[in-house]
Design an enzyme around this catalytic site. Structure first.
Site, short mmCIF file in Angstrom:
data_model
loop_
_atom_site.label_atom_id
_atom_site.label_comp_id
_atom_site.label_asym_id
_atom_site.label_seq_id
_atom_site.Cartn_x
_atom_site.Cartn_y
_atom_site.Cartn_z
N HIS A 292 0.84 -1.21 0.00
CA HIS A 292 0.00 0.00 0.00
C HIS A 292 0.87 1.25 0.00
CE1 HIS A 292 -4.04 1.87 1.48
NE2 HIS A 292 -3.35 2.72 0.76
N HIS B 194 1.65 5.16 -2.00
CA HIS B 194 1.28 6.24 -2.91
C HIS B 194 2.56 6.91 -3.41
CE1 HIS B 194 -3.02 6.06 -1.77
NE2 HIS B 194 -2.55 5.75 -0.57
N ASN C 128 -4.50 6.20 -7.27
CA ASN C 128 -5.17 7.51 -7.15
C ASN C 128 -4.24 8.67 -7.49
OD1 ASN C 128 -3.64 7.20 -4.84
ND2 ASN C 128 -5.05 8.37 -3.54
N ASP D 288 0.72 2.45 3.82
CA ASP D 288 -0.09 3.54 3.27
C ASP D 288 0.77 4.81 3.16
OD1 ASP D 288 -2.14 5.07 2.27
OD2 ASP D 288 -3.32 5.12 4.12
N HIS E 95 3.23 14.22 1.38
CA HIS E 95 2.67 15.54 1.08
C HIS E 95 3.75 16.57 1.30
CE1 HIS E 95 -1.44 14.13 0.68
NE2 HIS E 95 -1.35 13.50 1.84
N GLY F 133 -2.70 11.95 5.57
CA GLY F 133 -1.66 10.98 5.22
C GLY F 133 -0.28 11.33 5.70
#
Ligand SMILES: [Zn+2]
Length: 427
Positions: A63, A65, A97, A308, A312, A327
């Protein structure tokens, strides 16, 4: 670099053994050719002194990003893969995403092309369940499957319409694809920014009730039971939600689930003075949830640990708590933080860490685990429990540093990462 690498005097971690056996490991060209007490190393072997260290299979994260394409200011596939290596991870599944969302075979291929050029570890791209993650029409599932996606998911959002999800499950089942579910009833979460409860009232922050996650998770598993599809529940935060999964598993439903390090380690109280490093979705719950999730991990309710990893920019995370994005990063910090808080303290052993953050994540991705055994592939890490790791901005390889561990010093350090006969990391 020598073709032969001799790991001398380390203790071997394995998913099925609580005891760490002290053995030498001899690696030749990406293969483990000998694991034994005091191996006689042939001449010319490169020696890695593992005295006092743990040798473990390398980790795998299902998981992640990576933000590319679209938000390369937060992270790129290259920086993400370097953060992974820094954290002892040699393979990962990226969430779809991005901007645009990865909802067709062509887009999957474009990410894999970037990864082939920029990443030093293999990457698997997951695909969307619905077009543009809009929850209306099914994405190009057959095309994405042909490009090797192991999982489809609208992560970041749930699939709100149960009929759309039911059709997706029926379709995905034909391809033996897992549906990874972010569970949230948007109408209940509203503009919430943290767990709803006494702490959110005290801080004056709109809350996200645990039932937002629990109701959706229950619905998704019931749909899986009805259709016979395989579902994987992502980032479980609430003990009551976990109990639902436990019950359905006991009934034999094809459901797997994951827990993140931050939902084990932190809770709503850590938000303290509106610290956005503790803002994530689903949110941190209560201390009681921490305890019960940890016990469930030990009991084997959770199939995998996954970070996860959600980078940012500092600019975004520096805004007020309600406006800041959800996040935190996790790849650089996960293994050391789990070691520091749970393995060193004797709460669980290396066997659990290897099973839940290395072997089972690979199985979930239809891959073979990489145990440190004779004849196996050499995909391993050397971990020194006697060193410390300070998570400074410079130490971390992720482009972003939105983590509660920023500038914290924890026990243990990953000193080597080996894959395919090559040192990806050697401190
Ligand atoms: Zn999610």
């Amino acid at each position: 670099m020598s073709e032969l690498i001799w790991f001398k005097g380390g203790r071997i971690a394995a998913e099925d053994s609580a005891k760490l056996e002290q053995l030498d490991v001899l690696v030749e060209g990406g293969k483990i050719i000998r694991v034994a007490e005091e191996v006689k190393a042939p001449e010319g072997a490169e020696v890695v002194d593992c005295e006092g260290c743990v040798i473990a299979p390398a980790m795998f994260d299902v998981h992640v990003h990576a933000r590319e394409p679209g938000r390369e200011d937060k992270e790129t596939i290259e920086t993400c893969s370097e953060a992974a290596i820094n954290g002892g991870v040699t393979g990962m599944v990226l969430m779809p995403n991005t901007l645009p969302a990865i909802d067709s075979g062509g887009l999957v291929q474009s990410v894999l092309d970037i990864a082939a050029e920029k990443s030093r570890i293999p990457i698997w791209q997951s695909g969307c369940i619905t077009k543009g993650r809009a929850g209306k029409e099914l994405a190009g599932i057959a095309g994405m499957k042909s490009k090797g996606v192991p999982v489809i998911t609208d992560d970041g959002d749930s699939v709100a319409d149960p009929m759309v999800l039911l059709r997706a499950m029926q379709y995905a089942k034909r391809f033996d694809l897992i549906l990874a579910m972010h569970c949230e009833v948007k109408e209940l979460s509203g503009f919430g920014a943290m767990n709803e409860g006494v702490v959110s009232y005290r801080l004056g922050i709109p809350g996200i009730p645990a039932c937002s996650e629990e109701i959706c998770l229950d619905r998704d598993i019931r749909l899986a039971q009805y259709t016979g599809a395989r579902v994987h529940i992502q980032h479980v935060t609430s003990a009551r939600g976990m109990e639902t999964i436990r019950r359905f598993k006991e009934e034999g439903v094809k459901v797997t689930c994951e827990v993140t390090p931050h939902h084990l380690l932190f809770n709503e109280e850590h938000i303290g003075d509106y610290d956005t490093h503790y803002k994530m979705n689903p949110p941190l719950r209560t201390q009681k949830d921490n305890e019960l999730l940890l016990q469930a991990l030990i009991d084997g309710v959770f199939d995998v640990i996954a970070t996860d990893h959600a980078p940012h920019t500092e600019f975004e995370k520096n805004s007020d708590f309600v406006s800041a994005p959800f996040g935190i990063t996790g790849l650089d910090t996960a293994l050391v933080s789990l070691y520091h808080h749970y393995v060193k303290t004797g709460i669980f052993g290396w066997d659990l860490l290897v099973k839940r953050y290395s072997a089972e994540p690979r199985r979930l991705t239809n891959l073979e685990p990489v145990p440190v055994v004779e004849g196996g592939v050499a995909e391993l890490i050397v971990f020194d429990p006697n060193r410390k790791t300070k998570f400074t901005r410079d130490f971390m390889k992720s482009k972003s540093s939105n983590t509660p561990f920023l500038d914290q010093e924890l026990d243990g350090q990953i000193i080597s990462v080996i894959r395919d006969g090559e040192f990806l990391l050697n401190r």
